[in-house]
Every structure is written in structure tokens, then in C-alpha cells.
Design a protein around this motif. Sequence first.
Motif, PDB file in Angstrom:
ATOM      1  N   TRP A  22      -4.289   0.666  -1.277  1.00 51.90           N
ATOM      2  CA  TRP A  22      -3.636   1.318  -0.140  1.00 51.90           C
ATOM      3  C   TRP A  22      -4.621   1.999   0.821  1.00 51.90           C
ATOM      4  O   TRP A  22      -4.498   1.840   2.040  1.00 51.90           O
ATOM      5  CB  TRP A  22      -2.600   2.320  -0.652  1.00 51.90           C
ATOM      6  CG  TRP A  22      -1.429   1.663  -1.309  1.00 51.90           C
ATOM      7  CD1 TRP A  22      -1.393   1.097  -2.545  1.00 51.90           C
ATOM      8  CD2 TRP A  22      -0.127   1.485  -0.759  1.00 51.90           C
ATOM      9  NE1 TRP A  22      -0.143   0.582  -2.804  1.00 51.90           N
ATOM     10  CE2 TRP A  22       0.648   0.813  -1.739  1.00 51.90           C
ATOM     11  CE3 TRP A  22       0.456   1.846   0.450  1.00 51.90           C
ATOM     12  CZ2 TRP A  22       1.984   0.485  -1.533  1.00 51.90           C
ATOM     13  CZ3 TRP A  22       1.796   1.529   0.653  1.00 51.90           C
ATOM     14  CH2 TRP A  22       2.546   0.856  -0.317  1.00 51.90           C
ATOM     15  N   ASN A  31       0.744   4.650   5.560  1.00 49.93           N
ATOM     16  CA  ASN A  31       0.954   4.458   4.125  1.00 49.93           C
ATOM     17  C   ASN A  31       2.180   5.190   3.565  1.00 49.93           C
ATOM     18  O   ASN A  31       2.888   4.626   2.719  1.00 49.93           O
ATOM     19  CB  ASN A  31      -0.298   4.838   3.346  1.00 49.93           C
ATOM     20  CG  ASN A  31      -1.357   3.736   3.382  1.00 49.93           C
ATOM     21  OD1 ASN A  31      -1.063   2.599   3.771  1.00 49.93           O
ATOM     22  ND2 ASN A  31      -2.576   4.064   3.000  1.00 49.93           N
ATOM     23  N   ARG A  34       4.996   2.975   4.461  1.00 56.09           N
ATOM     24  CA  ARG A  34       4.904   1.737   3.680  1.00 56.09           C
ATOM     25  C   ARG A  34       5.412   1.966   2.262  1.00 56.09           C
ATOM     26  O   ARG A  34       6.147   1.140   1.705  1.00 56.09           O
ATOM     27  CB  ARG A  34       3.454   1.260   3.648  1.00 56.09           C
ATOM     28  CG  ARG A  34       2.921   0.754   4.982  1.00 56.09           C
ATOM     29  CD  ARG A  34       1.403   0.684   4.996  1.00 56.09           C
ATOM     30  NE  ARG A  34       0.890   0.013   6.181  1.00 56.09           N
ATOM     31  CZ  ARG A  34      -0.356   0.129   6.629  1.00 56.09           C
ATOM     32  NH1 ARG A  34      -1.225   0.891   5.968  1.00 56.09           N
ATOM     33  NH2 ARG A  34      -0.737  -0.512   7.722  1.00 56.09           N
ATOM     34  N   ALA A  35       5.024   3.096   1.672  1.00 49.70           N
ATOM     35  CA  ALA A  35       5.459   3.398   0.314  1.00 49.70           C
ATOM     36  C   ALA A  35       6.972   3.587   0.251  1.00 49.70           C
ATOM     37  O   ALA A  35       7.621   3.165  -0.723  1.00 49.70           O
ATOM     38  CB  ALA A  35       4.747   4.659  -0.189  1.00 49.70           C
ATOM     39  N   LYS A  36       7.547   4.189   1.278  1.00 48.43           N
ATOM     40  CA  LYS A  36       8.997   4.386   1.310  1.00 48.43           C
ATOM     41  C   LYS A  36       9.731   3.051   1.392  1.00 48.43           C
ATOM     42  O   LYS A  36      10.713   2.824   0.672  1.00 48.43           O
ATOM     43  CB  LYS A  36       9.368   5.266   2.504  1.00 48.43           C
ATOM     44  CG  LYS A  36      10.852   5.595   2.596  1.00 48.43           C
ATOM     45  CD  LYS A  36      11.134   6.571   3.735  1.00 48.43           C
ATOM     46  CE  LYS A  36      12.616   6.936   3.777  1.00 48.43           C
ATOM     47  NZ  LYS A  36      12.905   7.930   4.849  1.00 48.43           N
ATOM     48  N   LEU A  38       8.521   0.125   0.484  1.00 48.29           N
ATOM     49  CA  LEU A  38       8.276  -0.621  -0.755  1.00 48.29           C
ATOM     50  C   LEU A  38       9.185  -0.126  -1.884  1.00 48.29           C
ATOM     51  O   LEU A  38       9.752  -0.935  -2.636  1.00 48.29           O
ATOM     52  CB  LEU A  38       6.806  -0.496  -1.160  1.00 48.29           C
ATOM     53  CG  LEU A  38       6.398  -1.212  -2.455  1.00 48.29           C
ATOM     54  CD1 LEU A  38       6.774  -2.682  -2.412  1.00 48.29           C
ATOM     55  CD2 LEU A  38       4.916  -1.045  -2.719  1.00 48.29           C
ATOM     56  N   ALA A  39       9.346   1.166  -2.003  1.00 46.82           N
ATOM     57  CA  ALA A  39      10.223   1.702  -3.042  1.00 46.82           C
ATOM     58  C   ALA A  39      11.661   1.233  -2.845  1.00 46.82           C
ATOM     59  O   ALA A  39      12.343   0.848  -3.808  1.00 46.82           O
ATOM     60  CB  ALA A  39      10.156   3.230  -3.046  1.00 46.82           C
ATOM     61  N   HIS A  71       3.641  -3.495  -6.737  1.00 43.24           N
ATOM     62  CA  HIS A  71       2.526  -2.566  -6.986  1.00 43.24           C
ATOM     63  C   HIS A  71       1.442  -3.205  -7.847  1.00 43.24           C
ATOM     64  O   HIS A  71       0.262  -2.841  -7.722  1.00 43.24           O
ATOM     65  CB  HIS A  71       3.042  -1.300  -7.670  1.00 43.24           C
ATOM     66  CG  HIS A  71       3.612  -0.295  -6.724  1.00 43.24           C
ATOM     67  ND1 HIS A  71       2.867   0.362  -5.768  1.00 43.24           N
ATOM     68  CD2 HIS A  71       4.878   0.158  -6.570  1.00 43.24           C
ATOM     69  CE1 HIS A  71       3.624   1.192  -5.081  1.00 43.24           C
ATOM     70  NE2 HIS A  71       4.861   1.085  -5.534  1.00 43.24           N
ATOM     71  N   TRP A 114       4.799  -3.677   5.815  1.00 41.03           N
ATOM     72  CA  TRP A 114       3.566  -2.926   6.039  1.00 41.03           C
ATOM     73  C   TRP A 114       3.500  -2.267   7.412  1.00 41.03           C
ATOM     74  O   TRP A 114       2.559  -1.519   7.669  1.00 41.03           O
ATOM     75  CB  TRP A 114       2.360  -3.848   5.846  1.00 41.03           C
ATOM     76  CG  TRP A 114       2.376  -4.539   4.525  1.00 41.03           C
ATOM     77  CD1 TRP A 114       2.626  -5.859   4.289  1.00 41.03           C
ATOM     78  CD2 TRP A 114       2.167  -3.943   3.237  1.00 41.03           C
ATOM     79  NE1 TRP A 114       2.582  -6.124   2.945  1.00 41.03           N
ATOM     80  CE2 TRP A 114       2.311  -4.966   2.277  1.00 41.03           C
ATOM     81  CE3 TRP A 114       1.885  -2.649   2.816  1.00 41.03           C
ATOM     82  CZ2 TRP A 114       2.163  -4.737   0.904  1.00 41.03           C
ATOM     83  CZ3 TRP A 114       1.747  -2.410   1.446  1.00 41.03           C
ATOM     84  CH2 TRP A 114       1.887  -3.450   0.526  1.00 41.03           C
TER      85      TRP A 114
END
Length: 254
Positions: A22, A31, A34-36, A38-39, A71, A114
Motif C-alpha cells: 500500500w 489509501n 482504497r481500504a474502505k 476494499l473492505a 489482501h 484504487w
Amino acid sequence: MLILLPPSEGKTPARRGSAVDWPSLSFPELNPCRAKVLAALEAVSAHPDALTLLGVGASLRDDVERNTRLHGEPAAPAHSIYSGVLYDALGYRSLTPAQRRKADASVLVVSALWGAIRFGDSVPAYRLSMGTALPDVGRLAPFWKAQLDDTLGRAAEGHLVVDCRSSTYAAAWAAPPERTVTVNVFTEAAGVRKVVSHFAKHTRGELARHLLARRGKAPAAASDLVKVAREKWDAELVPGTSRKPHALNIILPG
């Protein structure tokens, strides 16, 4: 010059390699978003009705299942993950080393997962369209638009923006209209002009390759871009306004 591309819907998974790093991704300020996403994608993809929720058919079940473990999935440079008509026409692998460096610096892919990445950013293969709505995120185009305006606005400063995105992905960020040229593709026969849909991807990929592979200075203005396009195609420029970008129309034989 910046070249904006949509991601391919289909992707080629990396066979081996480390998971996404990341901090190394371009635009690291994205990021947390992006993490939100992806989750939310992982949660939806694990749902019994995942295919329906993501708007895909049964043939993509394996792709959706892969979404649940992104992940840990091997990552590879975006230019090798994205595939399909546009990316085949661009032909990154057959570019010279100097041309590849130019591509890595000039190409931005606007992505539902992304936000925006460069060609050299390593990511895993995933399945998610910008037209999707995810729990706790909502529709992805307006979600990313709120995040990308500042980030890509800074990246675009001083550059001509050549926008080869489809309308779905163009909704995620509007580049400064005075320095942006959208790319349209038509066929013309017996004086009748028709909009090209699927084959437009191929032509946009060819245009991106031409811009990366040709010798000489990169176009700095819309008027320069149409001259470069005319090296290969019948092309015209439709001037923009203070609110609407310029349009490069490439006309193919009918």
C-alpha cells in the motif's frame, strides 16, 4: 501530457509475487479510501448473492471469489493486470524501455477499487465496476469524485489531459476542461457518420500507443494533439468551452 484510461473489466491475475504494498502506490493519500472500498468489496463478494450485488454473471464466480482475499493475492504492475481490447492495442510489452518509462509517467488508470493508479503500481486482479454501489460507500463514481478532485487536479497541473475513458469512469473525475481533450471514435461512409462503441476501445488504445511511441515532443495543447492524431487517422478537433473539454474526433472508414 497525461493519458487517462479506464481499467479493463477483465483482468489477468498475477501468478506469483507479493501482495499489494500500500505505501508504494501512487497517490498514497487515497489509501484510506482504497481500504474502505476494499473492505466493502470483500464483504459483498462473500455474500450469498454476491453475483447479483456486483452485477455480474455466473461465469465470473471465480473472479468474485478472488475479491474476498485481495489482501493476500499476488500483485503485479497495472499494465500487466489490465487486459482486453484497449490494452492489447496499446501493447505495453512491445514498447521500448524509454517508451515504457514514458508510459509509466504519463498514463493514469481511473479505477473503481484504487481510485487512480499509474502503470507501474502493483495491484492484484479484482472484479469491480465504477457503476457499482457498495454498502457504507455508495455509488463508486460520486464516492471517488469527492476524493480525486484534489489529488488528480494537482497531478494534472501544467499537462494536457488526453481522456480515453468511457463515460462510466469519466464520471469519477472531471479534468480541467481548458486542458482536456476527450477522444471519440466514429465511422463514416457515404457521408454518414456513426458512433463506434466496442471498436472505439481499440482505437483509443492505438492512440495511446502512438502518443507514447512517436518521436518528438508530447502535445502540449489540444491543437497539437489533433496534429499528432492526423499522423495516423482522419481527425478533427471540436473546441471546448469554459465548462466543456475539447473533443478529438477520430473518423474511421465505414
